[in-house]
Design a protein around this motif. Structure first.
Motif, PDB file in Angstrom:
ATOM      1  N   HIS A 480       0.848  -1.202   0.000  1.00 46.24           N
ATOM      2  CA  HIS A 480       0.000   0.000   0.000  1.00 46.24           C
ATOM      3  C   HIS A 480       0.880   1.249   0.000  1.00 46.24           C
ATOM      4  CE1 HIS A 480      -3.640  -2.321   0.922  1.00 46.24           C
ATOM      5  NE2 HIS A 480      -2.809  -3.074   1.618  1.00 46.24           N
ATOM      6  N   CYS A 565      -4.212   5.608   1.755  1.00 47.56           N
ATOM      7  CA  CYS A 565      -3.590   4.788   0.730  1.00 47.56           C
ATOM      8  C   CYS A 565      -3.834   5.468  -0.609  1.00 47.56           C
ATOM      9  CB  CYS A 565      -4.197   3.390   0.718  1.00 47.56           C
ATOM     10  SG  CYS A 565      -3.468   2.335  -0.550  1.00 47.56           S
ATOM     11  N   HIS A 570      -8.783   1.842  -2.939  1.00 49.01           N
ATOM     12  CA  HIS A 570      -8.717   1.680  -1.480  1.00 49.01           C
ATOM     13  C   HIS A 570      -9.123   2.978  -0.786  1.00 49.01           C
ATOM     14  CE1 HIS A 570      -5.513  -1.786  -1.801  1.00 49.01           C
ATOM     15  NE2 HIS A 570      -6.605  -2.003  -2.504  1.00 49.01           N
ATOM     16  N   MET A 575      -9.950   3.695   3.042  1.00 51.37           N
ATOM     17  CA  MET A 575      -8.556   3.594   3.490  1.00 51.37           C
ATOM     18  C   MET A 575      -7.978   5.008   3.556  1.00 51.37           C
ATOM     19  SD  MET A 575      -5.746   0.824   2.233  1.00 51.37           S
ATOM     20  CE  MET A 575      -4.698   0.058   3.472  1.00 51.37           C
TER      21      MET A 575
END
Ligand SMILES: [Cu+2]
Length: 591
Positions: A480, A565, A570, A575
């Protein structure tokens, strides 16, 4: 293994397009960029594509600014019509021949998602790498509909670097950037000019690398229509065609001279590992890296022997010496990284064999350089580059606040897995409830999750001027690229880890996991910090089985920012988390 796919488009026939330069000083620092629906041809053999672009182009104009000279941009949202991207989830991971559908054009039996088709042109612009006041940083929820004015001020009190501006709308950044909403932004300063580095054409060339896919008509011919396709097994969109500055597999004629390439990965999810090949041999020694995300490195560095790894949003400032080459020499830039990227190595010399359908890499080609006649002009590379920063002093880090963030994959009933983050807080030994334990030799630290979703309570309030150490603990199988807005940071360490997560250990917020520092016997990653990562970064790769420690220090602006990320699929699905930078004297008044 499958037979390699035959490319449905001819590589290396379109000339590399260099985006129009928009030099702020020529406009008294006052720029207007119109965000427009337009058409763009990605390849000579493709019909025109409908796109969304800054000034109607893909990429947008390259804005060039000077350190210390503020730039004001009126981002004028004039978008018309629906999103020019078809979004679909193919019903199967692979077609009847076993070829993963993300290696193929078309919808592969997927239905166009009507919700994406109904999106109108909301926009918000983030200057990635910009040291920008919070009001103008492009908060993902503060949107501008077509016709609504947005005037952003960029102080440009920051060192020379390649930044980029792109859309950042909550939940749909993956579509908006894919539709074309990205452009480069170069900051220049005196230090770079002292070093005599190439500036502008022909010897400074920005390369924005992205992957794109297109639809098929009912006779199986490529249309230009942009397709964002995922499948039941892979929730990120990996597209088969590599696009540089808006052209599929372009070619650049170069003089026998030293060129400066400002390279950036602007893909949604794909990581590249770039290799330069001539006559089947790796020629990475022609390449010297002088800068990274936030500008010059202290000294020039060689590329890693496997090639230059760039995850989404990472940048590299490269000098490439073509001066000894005969006219007609051709060099190919190839990608050897399979997807989703997990850090696994691949030898550079075998780059021509890097096609890997299971690794969602049907075509390793990126672009081609062809040497044309001209006077040979090699350039000596200065041995000392940046002089304005040092690694964070250990005494300042010893007492620095430490923050821990787990990167996790959560299974959701009836939906694709979610990649998310968990902000962790240390608890006492007698704490009852789900815990993350981190074992480092004799020492065990126990944490509980205090925040997971973007809208959960803010827990990070870094103080301006103070170093902090952020630990990014990867409990997933993929790499990531974690991006922190506002100031750049420096990497301190990569530690190999092994971990266990019990069944149902990842809940809505709570998490149960046991993490042990130390290498798993089956782990083949090196977990080394590459030389080119020892600069000022704003995006750092966190590989599987790894904890990355970064030294973060915010210096200038108080306000609400984000870290996330930079895999857009994501980031759009949670995220991403906020943090609030605080002036020290305000801290006592925080309720
Ligand atoms: Cu991610």
């Amino acid at each position: 293994m499958y037979q390699p796919l035959t490319a449905p488009l001819t590589p290396f026939v379109d000339a590399l397009l260099v985006p129009r330069r928009l030099i702020a000083a020529e406009h008294q620092g006052q720029l207007t960029v119109r965000i427009q629906t337009a058409t763009h041809r990605f390849h000579r053999d493709l019909p025109e594509s409908r796109i969304w672009g800054y000034d109607g182009t893909v990429p947008g104009p390259t804005i060039e600014a000077e350190r210390g000279k503020p730039v004001m941009v009126e981002w004028r949202n004039e978008l018309e019509g629906p999103l020019p991207v078809v979004d679909t989830v193919a019903p199967q991971h692979a077609d009847s021949d076993g070829v993963p559908v993300q290696c193929l054009p078309g919808l592969s039996g997927g239905m166009p998602d009507p919700r994406a088709g109904a999106l109108s042109g909301h926009a918000v612009v983030h200057l990635h790498g910009g040291l920008t006041p919070a009001s103008f940083d492009g908060w993902a929820e503060n949107l501008f509909a077509p016709g609504q004015p947005a005037v952003f001020h960029y102080p440009m009190n920051q060192r020379a670097a390649l930044l980029w501006y792109h859309d950042h709308v909550m939940g749909v950044t993956k579509f908006d950037v894919y539709a074309g909403l990205a452009g480069l932004w170069i900051v220049r300063d005196e230090r770079e000019r002292e070093l005599g580095l190439p500036e502008g054409p022909p010897f400074e060339v920005p390369l924005l690398i992205q992957d794109r896919n297109f639809n098929l008509d009912d006779r199986g011919r490529l249309t230009g229509q942009l397709v964002h396709k995922t499948d039941p097994d892979v929730m990120e969109a990996f597209a088969p065609f590599t696009v540089v500055n808006g052209k599929v597999w372009p070619i650049l004629d170069v003089q026998p001279a030293t060129y400066r390439f400002r390279v950036i990965n602007g893909s949604n999810a794909r990581t590249y590992r770039l290799v330069l090949l001539r006559d089947g041999h790796s020629e990475l020694e022609r390449v010297t890296q002088i800068g990274t995300d936030h500008g010059l490195l202290p000294t020039p560095v060689r590329l890693p022997s496997d090639g230059l790894v760039l995850a989404s949003a990472e940048r590299a400032d490269l000098l490439v010496d073509f001066s000894d080459l005969e006219p007609g020499s051709e060099l190919m830039l190839l990608n050897t990284a399979s997807a989703p990227f997990d850090g696994a190595s691949f030898p550079a010399a075998r780059a021509l064999e890097a096609a890997n359908l299971e690794g969602l890499l049907p075509f390793p080609q990126v672009m081609c350089f062809r040497v044309i006649p001209g006077p040979s002009a090699s350039r000596s590379i200065p041995t000392a580059l940046a002089t304005d920063y040092v690694p964070p002093p250990p005494e300042e880090l010893a007492d620095a606040p430490r923050r821990a963030i787990a990167l996790v994959e959560r299974e959701v009933e009836g939906q694709a897995n979610m990649l998310t983050m968990r902000e962790l807080r240390i608890v006492e030994d007698d704490h009852a409830g789900p815990l993350v334990t981190v074992t480092n030799g004799e020492r065990i630290t126990s944490y509980r999750a205090v925040a997971a979703h973007f809208e959960d309570v803010t827990t990070f309030f870094p103080m301006l001027g103070q170093f902090e150490v952020w630990q990014l603990i990867n409990l997933t199988g993929d790499t990531h690229p974690i991006h922190v807005h506002l100031d750049p940071f420096q990497i301190l360490a990569r530690h190999p880890i092994r971990y266990q997560i019990p069944d149902a250990g990842i809940e809505d917020v709570d998490i149960t996991a046991s993490v042990i520092l130390g290498r798993d016997p089956d782990d083949e990653l090196s977990h080394a910090i590459d030389d080119n990562e020892r600069g000022l970064k704003d995006t750092i790769r966190v590989n599987p089985n790894e904890v990355v420690e970064i030294a973060v220090r915010f210096t200038t602006y108080s306000g609400r920012y984000m870290y996330h990320c930079h895999i857009l699929e994501h980031e759009d699905r949670d995220m991403m988390r906020p943090f609030v930078t605080m002036a020290p004297e305000l801290m006592p008044f925080m309720a």
